[in-house]
Design an enzyme around this catalytic site. Sequence first.
Site, PDB file in Angstrom:
ATOM      1  N   LYS A   1     -20.156 -44.255  19.621  1.00  0.00           N
ATOM      2  CA  LYS A   1     -21.187 -44.253  18.747  1.00  0.00           C
ATOM      3  C   LYS A   1     -21.357 -43.357  17.551  1.00  0.00           C
ATOM      4  CE  LYS A   1     -24.018 -41.344  21.737  1.00  0.00           C
ATOM      5  NZ  LYS A   1     -24.672 -41.229  23.041  1.00  0.00           N
TER       6      LYS A   1
ATOM      7  N   TYR B   1     -27.864 -22.843  -7.191  1.00  0.00           N
ATOM      8  CA  TYR B   1     -29.287 -23.166  -7.142  1.00  0.00           C
ATOM      9  C   TYR B   1     -29.982 -21.913  -6.394  1.00  0.00           C
ATOM     10  CZ  TYR B   1     -28.945 -27.883  -8.138  1.00  0.00           C
ATOM     11  OH  TYR B   1     -28.734 -29.164  -8.883  1.00  0.00           O
TER      12      TYR B   1
END
Length: 340
Positions: free
Chosen positions: A33, A249
């Site tokens: 999955k 940043y």
Amino acid sequence: MAHVELNKQNFFHNLDICSKQANGKDKIAIVLKDNAYGHGLIEIATMAKEYGLTNAIVQNIEEAHKIEKYFKHILILADTKKESLSHSFHITINTIEDIALLAENTNIHIKVDTGMHRSGIAPDELQSTINKAIEYKLNILGIFTHFKSADIMGSEYFTQKTIFKGVIKEACEICAKLNLPKFKVHSCNSSALFRETNFNEDLARVGIALYGYIENQSPLFIPNLKPVLSLHSLKISSRILKKGQSVGYGGNFTANKDMEISTYDIGYGDGFKRLPKNITYATPTNENILGNISMDNISIDSIKNDICLFDDVKKLAQLHNTISYEILTSINPTIKRIIV
Ligand SMILES: *Cc1c(COP(=O)(O)O)cnc(C)c1O
């Protein structure tokens, strides 16, 4: 370009260890999955088939279609479709209502809720679930449960085991009475498989251990597994960061001396998440990540052309205060996977 490397030798090593613990590779159902826990659905399916696995587990029918040609049996954990499905597909019954959503002749496994309380029928609904499945002409092939705390010491795990034992006994009696073929029984995920001293169920649903990790608390047994995935990125450019200059940043890293640093082509948009505040992280070859991670870029104290960001996710998982599963499944599926 940033890429993921999958170490086939390590994957086969983990397959050897898990198959031995489960008493045969035919007992292993590999859990694929979420893009095979971020590793790459097709790449892992290809290697699993080459190794000789025949059972796989996915979340939905769409994933099952993608790996149909690789496996003999594919258990689908949470999806229904009122259409005739491939005979290799086995649909999970998570609630009695699921039964009416399926076409005649669909193969099913009944999930029983023995204490996790997330999905599955209640133990006292077993007889009515079987009756209804027969009424709708479904093929009942398996019965299973899932443990909420197989990785944790304590009694919860044994409570669930005891309840499941009772359910299996009842299922056997019903099968005998109604002349049904015996259901395949399975309850173990990775953690539970390695708590067994004499594994004797029909399948084990193994995910994280095959990818090289297990979250078992000590003093529970920890097998010698090897991480399969490593994450790499390439240099975009280098520059001198002068003493007093900052990078990225917010300017969160400031140089205290002139240093030569580089920008690499990976960021949180690729699944390499921003680090928690005031946490520093060094790569396996000991280069520090500098400042904030951007969406597609990262600054590192290095001038190397390519850098491995991690080849064992445990340290990162710890820094992020989470489990290995979460870091791995966050890796963007569009990043190229290379089998080495
Ligand atoms: C994801 C999942 C597994 C695999 O668990 P691991 O801890 O990765 O081995 C097994 N069973 C079910 C029902 C699952 O959802």
